[in-house]
Write an enzyme that holds these catalytic residues in place. Structure first.
Site, mmCIF file in Angstrom:
data_model
loop_
_atom_site.group_PDB
_atom_site.id
_atom_site.type_symbol
_atom_site.label_atom_id
_atom_site.label_comp_id
_atom_site.label_asym_id
_atom_site.label_seq_id
_atom_site.Cartn_x
_atom_site.Cartn_y
_atom_site.Cartn_z
ATOM 1 N N ASP A 54 29.390 -4.920 -36.552
ATOM 2 C CA ASP A 54 29.403 -6.417 -36.985
ATOM 3 C C ASP A 54 30.747 -7.129 -36.816
ATOM 4 O O ASP A 54 31.715 -6.411 -37.428
ATOM 5 C CB ASP A 54 28.931 -6.346 -38.774
ATOM 6 N N GLY A 77 19.115 -0.281 -39.356
ATOM 7 C CA GLY A 77 18.978 1.245 -39.145
ATOM 8 C C GLY A 77 20.147 1.962 -39.844
ATOM 9 O O GLY A 77 19.991 2.802 -40.694
ATOM 10 N N ALA A 78 21.460 1.854 -39.024
ATOM 11 C CA ALA A 78 22.707 2.610 -39.546
ATOM 12 C C ALA A 78 23.016 2.227 -41.151
ATOM 13 O O ALA A 78 23.242 3.052 -41.889
ATOM 14 C CB ALA A 78 23.665 1.913 -38.572
ATOM 15 N N ASN A 79 22.634 0.841 -41.553
ATOM 16 C CA ASN A 79 22.806 0.636 -42.917
ATOM 17 C C ASN A 79 22.002 1.425 -43.924
ATOM 18 O O ASN A 79 22.725 2.007 -44.930
ATOM 19 C CB ASN A 79 22.711 -0.830 -43.156
ATOM 20 N N ASP A 117 19.335 -3.553 -47.018
ATOM 21 C CA ASP A 117 19.212 -2.223 -46.470
ATOM 22 C C ASP A 117 19.831 -1.246 -47.403
ATOM 23 O O ASP A 117 19.194 0.001 -47.471
ATOM 24 C CB ASP A 117 20.481 -2.379 -45.350
ATOM 25 N N SER A 129 26.058 -2.745 -54.266
ATOM 26 C CA SER A 129 26.612 -3.004 -52.763
ATOM 27 C C SER A 129 27.111 -4.499 -52.571
ATOM 28 O O SER A 129 28.080 -4.609 -51.661
ATOM 29 C CB SER A 129 25.316 -2.857 -51.851
#
Ligand code: RIB
Length: 308
Positions: A13, A41-43, A243, A273
């Protein structure tokens, strides 16, 4: 505890922050620029892992410097990366994020993520079937999902789809998914319907779970509409809140928690978050969420809407 596989995108990002975002053709001076790890996906994999999930990430990165950065950072997050696909001559995915007053606008350049395709998923199906809860988003090819979901459904896996960015989905696919978690701006497009939220929730009881930012999360159980509250926080960056919710929700489900409890677990994690900048920076660890659950806090958030 069930094992979680996240099949999805992995990005770097590039985040800029400004007091005001420019109109088309305009230039404004910004305040900050930073790079961070992202991709839905990674998050979601990182969120689930920090909350105690046993998680593997299935997806693709480029054979470039960003790919190496992604691998290095993800390894520290206790996410199993052994099934990652490294693509020659393609850049890793990148997202360009404009942040203003805790809200964001994002443009994603998919790069290697488009190689998380049918041929890749065929090559890892045997591995994927070792997991109990499979979590998808829509930053990787839809055909790949349409191809693998029937196989997962046949094998009685729990399938969660966070349908972002929103796309119209086939009824057949929706029927095979266990939980569908659009936000309040996405569900109409995904279900291709102008019916009210209430009508659609009733049509998909215990499946359609609509995240509504500060208004909480709403679903229909077998009898009535249920609103699950969010926690009260001062939001500084809502990037990755959706996410965090998805990753945390998957952890709740993988641990055998009920639907309401898993959603509330997700809401608490998502609330925490947004108190730090960056998609993954503010994702909480298990003890932080447990503390809030123990204190029994469930006030309405005064942060901004959590949309991605
Ligand atoms: O949901 C937030 C994510 O969307 C960002 O991390 C960005 O990479 C885009 O995929």
């Amino acid at each position: 505890m069930g094992k979680i596989a996240v099949v999805g995108s992995i990005n770097i990002d590039y985040v800029i922050e400004a007091d005001r975002l420019p109109e088309l053709g305009e230039t404004v001076l910004g305040n900050h620029f930073f790079l961070s790890l992202g991709g839905k996906g990674a998050n979601q994999a990182v969120a689930a892992s920090r909350l105690g999930g046993d998680v593997a990430l299935f997806g693709s990165i480029g054979n470039d410097e960003n790919g190496q950065i992604i691998k290095g950072k993800m390894q520290k997050e206790r996410v199993d990366l052994s099934h990652l696909n490294t693509i020659e001559n393609h850049p890793s995915g990148a997202a360009f994020i404009e942040l203003c007053d805790s809200e964001n606008r994002i443009v994603v350049i998919s790069g290697a993520n488009m190689h998380t395709d049918v041929s890749y998923i065929n090559s890892v199906t045997a591995e994927l079937l070792k997991y109990d809860v499979i979590l998808f988003q829509l930053e990787t090819p839809l055909e790949m999902m349409e191809h693998i979901v029937p196989v997962l459904a046949e094998n009685r896996k729990t399938i969660i789809l966070n349908p972002a960015p929103a796309l119209k989905l086939k009824e057949e696919l929706i029927n095979q998914i266990t939980y569908l978690t659009p936000n309040e701006f996405e569900y109409g497009l995904i279900l291709d319907s102008e019916d009210s939220m209430e009508t659609l929730l009733k049509q998909y009881p215990n499946k359609l779970i609509i995240t509504r930012g500060t208004k909480g999360v709403t679903y229909f159980d077998d009898e009535k509409q249920i609103d699950v509250p969010v926690i009260k926080v001062d939001a500084v960056d809502t990037t990755g809140a959706g996410d965090t919710f998805s990753g945390a929700f998957a952890v709740g489900i993988s641990e055998g928690k009920g639907l309401y409890e898993s959603i509330y677990f997700g809401n608490v994690a998502a609330g925490l978050s947004v108190t730090k900048k960056g998609a993954q920076t503010g994702m909480p660890y298990r003890n932080e969420v447990e503390q809030i659950l123990k204190a029994g806090l469930s006030h309405e958030s005064k942060g901004e809407d959590e949309t991605n």
